[in-house]
Design an enzyme around this catalytic site. Sequence first.
Site, PDB file in Angstrom:
ATOM      1  N   LYS A   1       0.845  -1.187   0.000  1.00  0.00           N
ATOM      2  CA  LYS A   1       0.000   0.000   0.000  1.00  0.00           C
ATOM      3  C   LYS A   1       0.884   1.242   0.000  1.00  0.00           C
ATOM      4  O   LYS A   1       1.710   1.416   0.903  1.00  0.00           O
ATOM      5  CB  LYS A   1      -0.907   0.013   1.234  1.00  0.00           C
TER       6      LYS A   1
ATOM      7  N   GLN B   1       6.817  -0.393   6.592  1.00  0.00           N
ATOM      8  CA  GLN B   1       6.349  -1.341   7.604  1.00  0.00           C
ATOM      9  C   GLN B   1       5.930  -2.636   6.908  1.00  0.00           C
ATOM     10  O   GLN B   1       5.253  -2.592   5.895  1.00  0.00           O
ATOM     11  CB  GLN B   1       5.149  -0.785   8.357  1.00  0.00           C
TER      12      GLN B   1
ATOM     13  N   MET C   1       4.032   4.331   6.226  1.00  0.00           N
ATOM     14  CA  MET C   1       3.734   3.986   4.847  1.00  0.00           C
ATOM     15  C   MET C   1       5.025   3.995   4.031  1.00  0.00           C
ATOM     16  O   MET C   1       5.846   4.842   4.300  1.00  0.00           O
ATOM     17  CB  MET C   1       2.772   5.016   4.247  1.00  0.00           C
ATOM     18  N   PRO C   2       5.251   3.130   3.065  1.00  0.00           N
ATOM     19  CA  PRO C   2       4.383   2.058   2.587  1.00  0.00           C
ATOM     20  C   PRO C   2       4.120   0.964   3.630  1.00  0.00           C
ATOM     21  O   PRO C   2       4.960   0.698   4.477  1.00  0.00           O
ATOM     22  CB  PRO C   2       5.180   1.468   1.418  1.00  0.00           C
ATOM     23  N   LEU C   3       2.921   0.356   3.485  1.00  0.00           N
ATOM     24  CA  LEU C   3       2.521  -0.769   4.328  1.00  0.00           C
ATOM     25  C   LEU C   3       2.529  -2.037   3.481  1.00  0.00           C
ATOM     26  O   LEU C   3       1.835  -2.113   2.470  1.00  0.00           O
ATOM     27  CB  LEU C   3       1.114  -0.549   4.878  1.00  0.00           C
TER      28      LEU C   3
END
Lengths: 62, 62, 62, 62, 62, 62
Positions: B7, C40, C1-3
């Site tokens: 994401k 993460q 973020m990014p996840l």
Amino acid sequence: MPLVTIKVLEGRTTEQKRGMVKDVTEAIVKNIGCPDSAVQIELVDLKPENIAHGGKLFSDGR
Amino acid sequence: MPLVTIKVLEGRTTEQKRGMVKDVTEAIVKNIGCPDSAVQIELVDLKPENIAHGGKLFSDGR
Amino acid sequence: MPLVTIKVLEGRTTEQKRGMVKDVTEAIVKNIGCPDSAVQIELVDLKPENIAHGGKLFSDGR
Amino acid sequence: MPLVTIKVLEGRTTEQKRGMVKDVTEAIVKNIGCPDSAVQIELVDLKPENIAHGGKLFSDGR
Amino acid sequence: MPLVTIKVLEGRTTEQKRGMVKDVTEAIVKNIGCPDSAVQIELVDLKPENIAHGGKLFSDGR
Amino acid sequence: MPLVTIKVLEGRTTEQKRGMVKDVTEAIVKNIGCPDSAVQIELVDLKPENIAHGGKLFSDGR
């Protein structure tokens, strides 16, 4: 509950979605024995440039 | 399998996505020893008004 | 973020996980240009009886 | 961490989202004791044709 | 709907979980205006060896 | 692809899971027209203390 997520390539018609949620719900009820009102489904439309297999974007061909 | 979801904030170019799925796939293959064809990646573009840290929307500044 | 979420078959060693999160983080930083502290990763260990391809549980053979 | 995802029917205003992430963050901090800066929230806007209950699309009425 | 997922480090007590789902539900109802019976929450307990920040497993220290 | 996730209360037998993934796969193939080998399903077993409706943990009764 059950909570179902179905991710498919974008472009499915409403008719396809309507049939799919009906039949998937029946398939779960048949095996789990829950009421059909308990089955929730979320459909996710995936864009070809947001999916990759083997390190290659779907939108770049297979 | 492996199934990967990444994401990121919306606005990444196709070139960035292309490079990222290639390199992430290689990183997984190197450590897990699976064939690269087994690695599937889904990218999710996040809108700034749909992310929050510390109780504050990203679109409201940090 | 990014996840990032990476779902793999259970049984990976801590050493494999340690290498994978390091290398995947580098792969994302290289392409997105974010600081590595922003990346993460969540690993999910999947049981063979909880995965299916082609309508068949992984634990029933392929 | 904690990582929160909230899926709601599309059409929520920015004001509703702003209030929701603030209040949900406070609710988690109160119970978990983490700093509020640790709470990350992702909002997902769901389209009525992509949700189903009881085998029926939300967009087809209830 | 709304559907909420909260991922936290494992080890939270049942009392913490009980309070968190109560307060998060209230926070959503207050802002969205849905009945509280519509709010569903799933908690996910994360193991320290399955989370990484900055390319480093949480279980390896920060 | 399609990628399916089905979250159910823990305690389903392997026989129930086996039947469910078979029937759900058929339901998707029938409506989408993809080969059954393309359908991947992940089952997630939910603990009663990790689910809440209406602000109340499932393990606390309904």
